[in-house]
Write an enzyme that holds these catalytic residues in place. Structure first.
Site, PDB file in Angstrom:
ATOM      1  N   HIS A  60     -11.296  -1.969   3.688  1.00  0.00           N
ATOM      2  CA  HIS A  60     -11.198  -1.560   5.099  1.00  0.00           C
ATOM      3  C   HIS A  60     -11.834  -0.209   5.385  1.00  0.00           C
ATOM      4  O   HIS A  60     -11.811   0.247   6.519  1.00  0.00           O
ATOM      5  CB  HIS A  60      -9.725  -1.550   5.503  1.00  0.00           C
ATOM      6  CG  HIS A  60      -8.960  -0.477   4.759  1.00  0.00           C
ATOM      7  ND1 HIS A  60      -8.795  -0.498   3.390  1.00  0.00           N
ATOM      8  CD2 HIS A  60      -8.375   0.660   5.178  1.00  0.00           C
ATOM      9  CE1 HIS A  60      -8.135   0.582   3.018  1.00  0.00           C
ATOM     10  NE2 HIS A  60      -7.860   1.297   4.081  1.00  0.00           N
ATOM     11  N   ASP A  61     -12.343   0.465   4.367  1.00  0.00           N
ATOM     12  CA  ASP A  61     -12.969   1.775   4.558  1.00  0.00           C
ATOM     13  C   ASP A  61     -14.487   1.736   4.468  1.00  0.00           C
ATOM     14  O   ASP A  61     -15.135   2.762   4.640  1.00  0.00           O
ATOM     15  CB  ASP A  61     -12.474   2.768   3.490  1.00  0.00           C
ATOM     16  CG  ASP A  61     -11.020   3.158   3.665  1.00  0.00           C
ATOM     17  OD1 ASP A  61     -10.508   3.070   4.799  1.00  0.00           O
ATOM     18  OD2 ASP A  61     -10.396   3.540   2.661  1.00  0.00           O
ATOM     19  N   GLU A 117      -6.153   4.267  -5.924  1.00  0.00           N
ATOM     20  CA  GLU A 117      -7.401   4.562  -5.219  1.00  0.00           C
ATOM     21  C   GLU A 117      -7.857   5.930  -5.691  1.00  0.00           C
ATOM     22  O   GLU A 117      -7.219   6.936  -5.390  1.00  0.00           O
ATOM     23  CB  GLU A 117      -7.195   4.558  -3.704  1.00  0.00           C
ATOM     24  CG  GLU A 117      -8.527   4.629  -2.977  1.00  0.00           C
ATOM     25  CD  GLU A 117      -8.438   5.191  -1.571  1.00  0.00           C
ATOM     26  OE1 GLU A 117      -9.376   4.974  -0.787  1.00  0.00           O
ATOM     27  OE2 GLU A 117      -7.451   5.872  -1.245  1.00  0.00           O
ATOM     28  N   ASP A 136       0.870  -1.174   0.000  1.00  0.00           N
ATOM     29  CA  ASP A 136       0.000   0.000   0.000  1.00  0.00           C
ATOM     30  C   ASP A 136       0.909   1.226   0.000  1.00  0.00           C
ATOM     31  O   ASP A 136       1.670   1.435   0.940  1.00  0.00           O
ATOM     32  CB  ASP A 136      -0.881  -0.039   1.258  1.00  0.00           C
ATOM     33  CG  ASP A 136      -2.209   0.630   1.046  1.00  0.00           C
ATOM     34  OD1 ASP A 136      -2.224   1.712   0.432  1.00  0.00           O
ATOM     35  OD2 ASP A 136      -3.229   0.083   1.509  1.00  0.00           O
ATOM     36  N   ASP A 156      -2.551   4.723  -2.520  1.00  0.00           N
ATOM     37  CA  ASP A 156      -3.520   5.355  -1.628  1.00  0.00           C
ATOM     38  C   ASP A 156      -3.825   6.803  -2.005  1.00  0.00           C
ATOM     39  O   ASP A 156      -2.908   7.574  -2.297  1.00  0.00           O
ATOM     40  CB  ASP A 156      -2.920   5.319  -0.212  1.00  0.00           C
ATOM     41  CG  ASP A 156      -3.875   5.805   0.855  1.00  0.00           C
ATOM     42  OD1 ASP A 156      -4.820   5.069   1.170  1.00  0.00           O
ATOM     43  OD2 ASP A 156      -3.687   6.925   1.378  1.00  0.00           O
TER      44      ASP A 156
END
Ligand code: TEU
Ligand code: CA
Length: 559
Positions: free
Chosen positions: A334-335, A265, A108, A208
């Site tokens: 995870h968000d 992302e 990440d 990210d």
């Protein structure tokens, strides 16, 4: 069926198009030493489980040194492993063990910001004359905040530094200062770090918050800024014109020459703009996570899936990118909360809706991602007090709401179904105390339903959600048409059924999914009469009938 009436757009074959990815949130995956925190040795001990599931790529959420204000998305050393998670030797072992099993690893890459405890920031804030001053974004202002921008975590986007009496910009928490992408030395330092990981043998990156690296020139006020800190407009720092100058340089100077997979992302990127990010002609990222499909549900009591809207969004991405670029397929990370709880029905149709949602998204054109626990049908957590939350987004939000006079219970009800901690509770491996995740005290509460909802009980049950995912993965490996085939939406206006076709050379598939709690009736496409059913989530249902039980899903392969 007009099988060969249109010319096929040639689609280049790539390993990362044929892969299935699995996201690990290391803090919650597997604890190996009883401190209640997942770690790298824990991940290594579960690689065989991932092999059995059949995935090809792991996206590892951040494992770098970090004070954990945002659980690792605030990095204080890009080239060291967080000690809670293990050592660099552990990481090297993970990479090697994964590779031995044919599993690739994506890191990440958090390069919009660092931690405020990163040596770069410490140096930057030490003095206005520091050589690294300009590696972050500083503004002088004698009359309060430099402008009206809000951070994504319910605060002003500027924090005052008493020592040099200037403000620094952070689009996330105060402990996540934004890097200044205008500074070429800073950018070179990032590229050098990235190549260091690539030379170590990592197989790519999930990148990210990458649409936020460029900010509006001159930091003007946002005209449509909300009065409420909890509802920020992020326009002045999201996907601004000119951002691709940075992306081009990143791809050229850091990624070029490596056979890797890159996933950006990309909040704020709409489909008309997507070819600029993933178009094969522009040679930037392989794929992006788009945000248009998120938040298609209401708050608290009006929680329901806006199916027609979801169909429109996914149809748009599928058709507009066909032959031009590649999609990343996902429903969880995870968000976001657990999809079986927000789109599906985790009480009356838990098994049916988990597998129906899986069928709906997994068989489209693109590379599917599974978020840990999704393959078991893990559900949201029933929060009863604010202490049970860890997320910085929740901590800040609660502060704002308390200040507005809300009670604790009102706040919990408001965020119950949307909070990110819903998906961050530990992986449910078994019915043991600690769910097989830890022998100690878990850092985040464990869902009580681990007593019946766990990997151990699903592994050998042929009808489990786990084995359903396993089969979906195998099907994608067997039929290339499920990877590359052209997507065509059918029955677009149907309010319960999600129906589409995939078409590749002489392979044709039809996917029919009832996305509702009620029986649905359609006229099955005639071709389904002769078709073979490759997967069906309700074993006692009639696959030749146009009547679909709640959340019934079928995949037909036409003869
Ligand atoms: O998420 C970023 C994210 O959600 C924003 O990019 C998005 O723009 C926002 O919701 C728009 O309003 C990533 C990580 O996935 C998340 O866990 C981190 O907290 C965040 O970046 C900061 O690193
Ligand atoms: Ca541990």
């Amino acid at each position: 069926m007009t099988q060969h009436s249109h010319t096929q757009t040639p689609i280049t074959r790539k390993w990362w198009k044929e892969a299935v990815a699995y996201q690990i949130y290391p803090r919650s995956f597997q604890d190996s030493n009883g401190d209640g925190i997942g770690d790298i040795p824990g991940i290594i001990s579960r690689l065989d489980y991932l092999s059995i599931l059949g995935i090809d790529v792991i996206w590892l959420s951040p494992v770098f040194e970090s004070p954990n204000d945002d659980n690792g998305y605030d990095i204080s050393d890009y080239q060291a492993i967080l000690s809670d998670f293990g050592t660099m030797d552990d990481f090297d072992e993970l990479l090697e063990q994964a590779h031995q099993r044919g599993i690739r690893i994506l890191l990440d890459l958090v390069i919009n910001h660092t931690s405020d405890e990163h040596p770069w920031f410490i140096e930057s804030k030490s003095s206005k004359n520091s050589p690294k001053r300009d590696w972050y974004i500083w503004q002088k202002s004698d009359n309060g905040l430099p402008n009206n921008w809000h951070s994504i975590f319910s605060e002003p986007a500027w924090t005052h530094d008493a020592h040099t009496e200037e403000y620094y910009l952070h689009v996330f928490s105060t402990k996540q200062p934004d890097l200044n992408w205008k500074n070429p030395k800073m950018r070179q330092a990032l590229y050098q770090m990235i190549r260091w990981w690539l030379d170590k043998g990592v197989d790519g990156f999930r990148i990210d918050a990458i649409t936020h690296i460029k900010k509006a020139e001159g930091f003007p006020d946002e005209k449509n800024q909300s009065e409420q800190l909890s509802k920020p407009s992020t326009k002045m720092y999201t996907n601004l014109p000119g951002i691709h100058d940075y992306i081009n340089e990143l791809c050229r100077e850091a990624f070029d020459g490596y056979d890797i997979m890159t996933v950006g992302e990309a909040s704020g990127v709409e489909v008309h703009d997507a070819p600029n990010w993933v178009g094969e002609d522009v040679d930037r990222f392989n794929m992006i996570f788009q945000f248009e499909q998120l938040r298609l549900w209401g708050h608290a009591d009006e929680m329901s899936l806006h199916l027609l809207e979801l169909k429109k969004v996914l149809n748009r991405w599928q058709t507009k990118l066909h032959g031009r670029g590649w999609n990343a397929l996902f429903v969880e990370n995870h968000d976001v909360p657990r999809t079986v709880s927000i789109w599906g029905n985790d009480t009356h149709f838990w098994h049916e809706s988990s597998t129906a949602i899986a069928t709906m998204y997994f068989l489209m054109q693109g590379t599917p991602f599974i978020y840990q626990g999704q393959e078991l049908g893990m559900t949201n957590f029933q929060f009863t007090s604010l202490d049970q939350f860890d997320d910085v987004a929740v901590r800040n939000y609660a502060q704002v709401k308390f200040a507005e006079g809300w009670s604790e219970i009102d706040i919990i009800n408001d965020i119950q179904n949307t909070a990110r901690d819903n998906s961050r509770t530990p992986m449910q491996w078994s019915k043991a105390n600690g769910a097989g995740f830890t022998t100690g005290k878990s850092w985040l509460p464990i869902n009580k339903n681990h007593l019946w909802l766990n990997a151990e009980s699903q592994r050998d049950d042929p009808h489990s959600v786990f084995n359903y995912y396993r089969k979906l993965i195998q099907l994608r490996k067997t039929y290339k048409g499920l990877v590359y085939g052209r997507f065509q939406m059918l029955m677009a206006d149907h309010e319960q059924m999600f129906v589409y076709q995939r078409h590749w050379d002489d392979e044709v598939f039809i996917i029919t999914v009832n996305m509702s709690d009620d029986i649905a009736e359609i006229e099955l496409p005639v071709a389904c009469d002769q078709a073979e059913i490759l997967i069906h989530n309700i074993t006692d249902a009639d696959g030749a009938s146009g009547v679909f039980k709640p959340w019934e899903a079928r995949l037909y392969r036409l003869a």
